[in-house]
Design a protein around this motif. Structure first.
Motif, PDB file in Angstrom:
ATOM      1  N   THR A  14       0.825  -1.217   0.000  1.00 36.16           N
ATOM      2  CA  THR A  14       0.000   0.000   0.000  1.00 36.16           C
ATOM      3  C   THR A  14       0.856   1.262   0.000  1.00 36.16           C
ATOM      4  O   THR A  14       0.327   2.360   0.062  1.00 36.16           O
ATOM      5  CB  THR A  14      -0.924   0.014   1.231  1.00 36.16           C
ATOM      6  N   SER A  15       2.156   1.092  -0.056  1.00 36.93           N
ATOM      7  CA  SER A  15       3.082   2.219  -0.047  1.00 36.93           C
ATOM      8  C   SER A  15       3.095   2.905  -1.406  1.00 36.93           C
ATOM      9  O   SER A  15       2.530   2.395  -2.376  1.00 36.93           O
ATOM     10  CB  SER A  15       4.483   1.714   0.298  1.00 36.93           C
ATOM     11  N   PRO A  16       3.743   4.064  -1.508  1.00 39.33           N
ATOM     12  CA  PRO A  16       3.885   4.713  -2.825  1.00 39.33           C
ATOM     13  C   PRO A  16       4.553   3.775  -3.821  1.00 39.33           C
ATOM     14  O   PRO A  16       5.241   2.811  -3.439  1.00 39.33           O
ATOM     15  CB  PRO A  16       4.766   5.928  -2.517  1.00 39.33           C
ATOM     16  N   LEU A  17       4.351   4.043  -5.106  1.00 38.95           N
ATOM     17  CA  LEU A  17       4.865   3.174  -6.167  1.00 38.95           C
ATOM     18  C   LEU A  17       6.365   3.400  -6.350  1.00 38.95           C
ATOM     19  O   LEU A  17       6.820   4.011  -7.315  1.00 38.95           O
ATOM     20  CB  LEU A  17       4.104   3.437  -7.467  1.00 38.95           C
ATOM     21  N   SER A 108       0.425  -0.128 -12.660  1.00 42.84           N
ATOM     22  CA  SER A 108       0.560  -0.211 -11.203  1.00 42.84           C
ATOM     23  C   SER A 108       0.660  -1.657 -10.749  1.00 42.84           C
ATOM     24  O   SER A 108       1.325  -1.961  -9.752  1.00 42.84           O
ATOM     25  CB  SER A 108      -0.606   0.491 -10.511  1.00 42.84           C
ATOM     26  N   ALA A 109       0.040  -2.586 -11.484  1.00 37.60           N
ATOM     27  CA  ALA A 109       0.171  -4.006 -11.156  1.00 37.60           C
ATOM     28  C   ALA A 109       1.621  -4.452 -11.287  1.00 37.60           C
ATOM     29  O   ALA A 109       2.137  -5.205 -10.450  1.00 37.60           O
ATOM     30  CB  ALA A 109      -0.736  -4.840 -12.061  1.00 37.60           C
ATOM     31  N   VAL A 110       2.289  -4.000 -12.341  1.00 39.49           N
ATOM     32  CA  VAL A 110       3.694  -4.358 -12.543  1.00 39.49           C
ATOM     33  C   VAL A 110       4.545  -3.834 -11.389  1.00 39.49           C
ATOM     34  O   VAL A 110       5.378  -4.555 -10.823  1.00 39.49           O
ATOM     35  CB  VAL A 110       4.204  -3.805 -13.886  1.00 39.49           C
ATOM     36  N   ILE A 111       4.313  -2.586 -11.011  1.00 33.47           N
ATOM     37  CA  ILE A 111       5.116  -1.996  -9.938  1.00 33.47           C
ATOM     38  C   ILE A 111       4.855  -2.698  -8.614  1.00 33.47           C
ATOM     39  O   ILE A 111       5.785  -2.959  -7.837  1.00 33.47           O
ATOM     40  CB  ILE A 111       4.831  -0.483  -9.827  1.00 33.47           C
ATOM     41  N   ARG A 112       3.591  -3.021  -8.315  1.00 39.47           N
ATOM     42  CA  ARG A 112       3.294  -3.749  -7.084  1.00 39.47           C
ATOM     43  C   ARG A 112       4.007  -5.105  -7.077  1.00 39.47           C
ATOM     44  O   ARG A 112       4.503  -5.553  -6.036  1.00 39.47           O
ATOM     45  CB  ARG A 112       1.794  -3.950  -6.935  1.00 39.47           C
ATOM     46  N   GLY A 113       4.070  -5.750  -8.223  1.00 35.85           N
ATOM     47  CA  GLY A 113       4.800  -7.009  -8.300  1.00 35.85           C
ATOM     48  C   GLY A 113       6.286  -6.819  -8.052  1.00 35.85           C
ATOM     49  O   GLY A 113       6.916  -7.596  -7.322  1.00 35.85           O
ATOM     50  N   TRP A 114       6.858  -5.779  -8.632  1.00 33.70           N
ATOM     51  CA  TRP A 114       8.279  -5.502  -8.411  1.00 33.70           C
ATOM     52  C   TRP A 114       8.563  -5.159  -6.952  1.00 33.70           C
ATOM     53  O   TRP A 114       9.643  -5.443  -6.447  1.00 33.70           O
ATOM     54  CB  TRP A 114       8.716  -4.343  -9.300  1.00 33.70           C
ATOM     55  N   GLN A 115       7.586  -4.545  -6.273  1.00 36.81           N
ATOM     56  CA  GLN A 115       7.810  -4.171  -4.879  1.00 36.81           C
ATOM     57  C   GLN A 115       7.977  -5.382  -3.961  1.00 36.81           C
ATOM     58  O   GLN A 115       8.634  -5.282  -2.935  1.00 36.81           O
ATOM     59  CB  GLN A 115       6.656  -3.289  -4.379  1.00 36.81           C
ATOM     60  N   ILE A 121      17.233  -8.647 -11.036  1.00 41.20           N
ATOM     61  CA  ILE A 121      16.740  -8.280 -12.363  1.00 41.20           C
ATOM     62  C   ILE A 121      15.219  -8.392 -12.333  1.00 41.20           C
ATOM     63  O   ILE A 121      14.669  -9.409 -11.893  1.00 41.20           O
ATOM     64  CB  ILE A 121      17.302  -9.219 -13.455  1.00 41.20           C
ATOM     65  N   LEU A 122      14.541  -7.339 -12.770  1.00 45.01           N
ATOM     66  CA  LEU A 122      13.082  -7.296 -12.761  1.00 45.01           C
ATOM     67  C   LEU A 122      12.572  -7.297 -14.197  1.00 45.01           C
ATOM     68  O   LEU A 122      13.188  -6.690 -15.080  1.00 45.01           O
ATOM     69  CB  LEU A 122      12.585  -6.039 -12.042  1.00 45.01           C
ATOM     70  N   GLY A 123      11.451  -7.958 -14.426  1.00 43.48           N
ATOM     71  CA  GLY A 123      10.914  -8.019 -15.776  1.00 43.48           C
ATOM     72  C   GLY A 123       9.406  -8.035 -15.799  1.00 43.48           C
ATOM     73  O   GLY A 123       8.754  -8.193 -14.756  1.00 43.48           O
ATOM     74  N   VAL A 124       8.858  -7.855 -16.993  1.00 44.42           N
ATOM     75  CA  VAL A 124       7.404  -7.906 -17.183  1.00 44.42           C
ATOM     76  C   VAL A 124       7.113  -8.551 -18.525  1.00 44.42           C
ATOM     77  O   VAL A 124       7.836  -8.351 -19.505  1.00 44.42           O
ATOM     78  CB  VAL A 124       6.782  -6.487 -17.107  1.00 44.42           C
ATOM     79  N   ILE A 125       6.059  -9.360 -18.542  1.00 45.08           N
ATOM     80  CA  ILE A 125       5.592 -10.004 -19.768  1.00 45.08           C
ATOM     81  C   ILE A 125       4.073 -10.090 -19.690  1.00 45.08           C
ATOM     82  O   ILE A 125       3.508 -10.270 -18.606  1.00 45.08           O
ATOM     83  CB  ILE A 125       6.220 -11.405 -19.937  1.00 45.08           C
ATOM     84  N   TYR A 215      -0.918   2.035 -19.546  1.00 45.12           N
ATOM     85  CA  TYR A 215      -0.263   0.731 -19.533  1.00 45.12           C
ATOM     86  C   TYR A 215       1.152   0.741 -20.089  1.00 45.12           C
ATOM     87  O   TYR A 215       1.747  -0.317 -20.270  1.00 45.12           O
ATOM     88  CB  TYR A 215      -1.119  -0.275 -20.317  1.00 45.12           C
ATOM     89  N   LYS A 216       1.753   1.904 -20.309  1.00 43.77           N
ATOM     90  CA  LYS A 216       3.082   1.961 -20.893  1.00 43.77           C
ATOM     91  C   LYS A 216       4.119   2.309 -19.827  1.00 43.77           C
ATOM     92  O   LYS A 216       4.595   3.440 -19.726  1.00 43.77           O
ATOM     93  CB  LYS A 216       3.115   2.957 -22.052  1.00 43.77           C
ATOM     94  N   ILE A 217       4.484   1.312 -19.028  1.00 43.56           N
ATOM     95  CA  ILE A 217       5.408   1.552 -17.923  1.00 43.56           C
ATOM     96  C   ILE A 217       6.839   1.748 -18.401  1.00 43.56           C
ATOM     97  O   ILE A 217       7.663   2.340 -17.706  1.00 43.56           O
ATOM     98  CB  ILE A 217       5.322   0.393 -16.911  1.00 43.56           C
ATOM     99  N   LEU A 218       7.171   1.258 -19.603  1.00 47.44           N
ATOM    100  CA  LEU A 218       8.536   1.425 -20.107  1.00 47.44           C
ATOM    101  C   LEU A 218       8.925   2.897 -20.180  1.00 47.44           C
ATOM    102  O   LEU A 218      10.075   3.254 -19.930  1.00 47.44           O
ATOM    103  CB  LEU A 218       8.665   0.771 -21.488  1.00 47.44           C
ATOM    104  N   LEU A 219       7.968   3.764 -20.510  1.00 46.20           N
ATOM    105  CA  LEU A 219       8.252   5.202 -20.554  1.00 46.20           C
ATOM    106  C   LEU A 219       8.726   5.702 -19.199  1.00 46.20           C
ATOM    107  O   LEU A 219       9.642   6.524 -19.108  1.00 46.20           O
ATOM    108  CB  LEU A 219       6.994   5.969 -20.974  1.00 46.20           C
ATOM    109  N   GLU A 220       8.102   5.230 -18.119  1.00 46.41           N
ATOM    110  CA  GLU A 220       8.488   5.631 -16.761  1.00 46.41           C
ATOM    111  C   GLU A 220       9.888   5.135 -16.435  1.00 46.41           C
ATOM    112  O   GLU A 220      10.686   5.866 -15.848  1.00 46.41           O
ATOM    113  CB  GLU A 220       7.496   5.057 -15.750  1.00 46.41           C
ATOM    114  N   VAL A 221      10.174   3.895 -16.771  1.00 49.64           N
ATOM    115  CA  VAL A 221      11.467   3.310 -16.438  1.00 49.64           C
ATOM    116  C   VAL A 221      12.595   4.077 -17.123  1.00 49.64           C
ATOM    117  O   VAL A 221      13.611   4.405 -16.502  1.00 49.64           O
ATOM    118  CB  VAL A 221      11.495   1.819 -16.839  1.00 49.64           C
TER     119      VAL A 221
END
Length: 414
Positions: A14-17, A108-115, A121-125, A215-221
């Motif tokens: 529940t913390s910040p992303l 946000s689902a991807v970031i919660r998973g990374w948290q 090494i972190l990834g998304v598919i 849904y474009k988290i790559l831009l943030e990264v």
């Protein structure tokens, strides 16, 4: 959660992303760190999830046996995707599952998973098999060769799309060109900035607050991370065999919104506004909404007060035009400018209360608007439309400042 049980669900952060240097303690106890954490965001993927987990586990068990984890983050799918994934946990010991019931959204689902991830090494598919799993091995090799970020791209050698329509190809390329115009320093670094299939070194995004739209988290990264070297691997985007595509027009609008927000937050003006503590992005959104109100206001003023139309008195015409513009502005501000507040208070009575507060502040601005209009029209510029533009500018500054300090702020959930 003191010890990770083989069939227990992950707690939703529940913390910040923001990604921590080490995983949360609740995830570390009873579980060692691994090399690679792959997040699979899902929604209504019951038809695909079992095959997806089987294929990924088979590949990674052979490539880095026992040194990885698969994290399914499901947005409480009505088809029970999370429950199916949970039932697979005993068969696949590297699988972990999170069920989100109070948040939505792929990024946000991807970031919660990374948290909660334990990998360096972190990834998304995607969970729909449109991203070919075997490309993961090439992406991992790219990281091992020194890349901070490895992106699966449709626009390099070996890449492409299987059977997209002309319209979809046109929209994809158009979105990329638009991004290069708005944010060349980010989108110019990769050939496929809209890719949702990539790996990144954890230390490149540690401590960075990620704030994706859509849904474009790559831009943030790329935009917020400390990314030096980027590698790209070609892949062919496959069409769905099961389920329905989730790409809608809203995703393209979210993409544009995301580009503008990154442009504002990472550019010189963004850094300047951060030093001053001034919400520049919110102010610009408020101004754009106000611009739409200008057209509403001017149109209604013409229809009511022009000598060739109803020819009502100028003051009466202005009051009616202003109130209609206020209603227009409230709707757009509520769903866009202050959406972070309104999304938490979306009941009708809460929205009505916000409108009453907004209207009260803007009515004071309308009084100021009418006063300035009469003053300018009578003593400075005897043109009702130029005088009205000046009056609107003065009232806009008033409305933003007071609403920023009082209106939506006091309705935020504490």
């Amino acid at each position: 959660m003191s010890i990770i049980q083989p069939d227990s669900l992950l707690l939703v952060p529940t913390s910040p992303l923001r990604i921590s240097e080490l995983p949360p303690k609740s995830s570390r106890i009873g579980a060692e760190a691994v090399l690679f954490s792959l997040v699979i965001p899902t929604y209504n993927e019951a038809a695909n999830i079992k095959k997806m987990i089987g294929v990924l586990s088979g590949l990674l068990d052979e490539f880095i046996p026992g040194n990885y984890e698969l994290i399914v983050v499901d947005d409480d799918s009505p088809d029970g995707t999370w429950d199916i994934a949970k039932s697979l946990m005993r068969e696949y010991p590297q699988l972990r599952v999170m069920r989100r019931q109070h948040e939505k959204g792929l990024s946000s689902a991807v970031i919660r998973g990374w948290q909660v991830a334990r990998g360096s090494i972190l990834g998304v598919i995607d969970g729909d098999l449109q991203h070919p799993p075997h490309v993961l091995l090439e992406l991992l090799n790219t990281i091992e060769r020194g890349a901070d970020l490895a992106v699966a791209s449709r626009h390099v050698d070996g890449g492409g799309v299987s059977s997209w329509s002309f319209i979809r190809r046109f929209l994809s390329r158009g979105a990329q060109i638009l991004g290069l115009i708005i944010l060349p320093g980010v989108l110019g670094r990769v050939s496929d900035p809209m890719s949702g299939y990539f790996l990144v070194h954890r230390n490149c995004i540690v401590g960075k607050t990620l704030s994706p739209v859509g849904y474009k988290i790559l831009l943030e990264v790329i935009g917020r991370g400390n990314i030096s070297q980027i590698g790209e691997v070609g892949y062919v985007f496959c069409e769905r065999k099961q389920g329905e595509s989730k790409v809608t027009w809203k995703h393209y609008f979210d993409y544009l919104h995301h580009l503008i927000r990154l442009r504002l937050s990472t550019g010189r003006l963004g850094r300047f506004s951060q030093r001053l503590g001034f919400p520049l992005g919110r102010f610009i959104r408020f101004g754009l909404v106000g611009l739409s109100g200008v057209f509403v206001d001017m149109t209604v003023l013409y229809l009511l007060g022009d000598p060739t139309t109803l020819n009502l008195p100028l003051t009466l015409s202005k009051i009616i035009a202003g109130e209609i513009a206020i209603f227009n502005n409230f709707l757009w501000n509520d769903i866009w400018t202050f959406s972070d507040v309104s999304s938490q208070q979306n009941q009708w009575h809460q929205r009505v209360l916000r409108f009453l507060k907004f209207n009260l502040i803007c009515l004071a601005g309308l009084t100021l608007n009418v006063f300035v209009l009469r003053l300018v029209f009578a003593f400075i510029i005897p043109n009702r439309y130029i005088a009205n533009l000046i009056a609107i500018a003065v009232a806009t500054i008033w409305n933003f400042w007071v609403n920023l300090k009082l209106s939506w702020r006091v309705t935020q959930v504490k």
